[in-house]
Design a protein around this motif. Structure first.
Motif, PDB file in Angstrom:
ATOM      1  N   PRO A  11       3.845  -4.461   0.027  1.00  0.00           N
ATOM      2  CA  PRO A  11       3.025  -3.243  -0.516  1.00  0.00           C
ATOM      3  C   PRO A  11       2.820  -3.411  -1.916  1.00  0.00           C
ATOM      4  O   PRO A  11       1.452  -2.997  -2.232  1.00  0.00           O
TER       5      PRO A  11
ATOM      6  N   LEU B   8      -2.357   2.131   3.574  1.00  0.00           N
ATOM      7  CA  LEU B   8      -1.088   1.791   2.708  1.00  0.00           C
ATOM      8  C   LEU B   8      -1.228   1.614   1.297  1.00  0.00           C
ATOM      9  O   LEU B   8      -2.420   1.144   0.746  1.00  0.00           O
TER      10      LEU B   8
ATOM     11  N   HIS C 110      -0.705   0.641  -2.715  1.00  0.00           N
ATOM     12  CA  HIS C 110      -0.138  -0.620  -3.167  1.00  0.00           C
ATOM     13  C   HIS C 110       0.134  -0.602  -4.801  1.00  0.00           C
ATOM     14  O   HIS C 110      -0.250  -1.186  -5.555  1.00  0.00           O
TER      15      HIS C 110
END
Length: 138
Positions: free
Chosen positions: A20, A126, A128
């Motif tokens: 991530p 998601l 980052h």
């Protein structure tokens, strides 16, 4: 996902993904020949595997959750925060009744490796950031 490249998700053409925070690269692929079928992750010389059903189960749980969920990444045996993606992947009340990881001693880091797969498949958004990343279902 601009810094992430990937293959087709087979053992011969694995996905090439990044964690991530986009700091480390790893390979992942589906292996339907294992019992149970597995999502295999190769990090350097270390191989981890999770029940393949984790992809559908995690997406279903995140849809039900309906909001951002912290990743809460941790090695197996290390404490995890309640309400995190990592905690759900170990919980006695998840669909498999505990760890999705298949190899004792290598069942942690679920959030670190499964979340990018879910993002690649278009199932989640998601973050980052350098730390404290979250995900949510699409």
């Amino acid at each position: 996902m601009t810094d992430v490249t990937y293959g087709s998700g087979t053992p011969d053409d694995p996905w090439i993904l990044k964690t991530p925070p986009l700091s480390s690269e790893f390979l992942a692929w589906k292996d339907d020949t294992r019992d149970p079928p597995a999502l295999v992750v190769q990090v350097g010389k270390t191989q981890l595997s999770y029940q393949l059903r984790c992809i559908v189960d995690a997406h279903t749980m995140l849809k039900s959750h309906g909001d951002w969920m912290p990743l809460g990444n941790a090695d197996e045996g290390k404490p995890v925060k309640d309400g995190t993606f990592e905690q759900w992947a170990r919980a006695d009340d998840n669909p498999v009744g505990g760890y999705y990881g298949l190899r004792k001693g290598y069942r942690g880091r679920f959030a670190n490796y499964v979340a990018p797969v879910l993002e690649l498949l278009g199932l989640v958004e998601l973050e980052h950031n350098a730390r404290n990343n979250r995900l949510r279902a699409l």
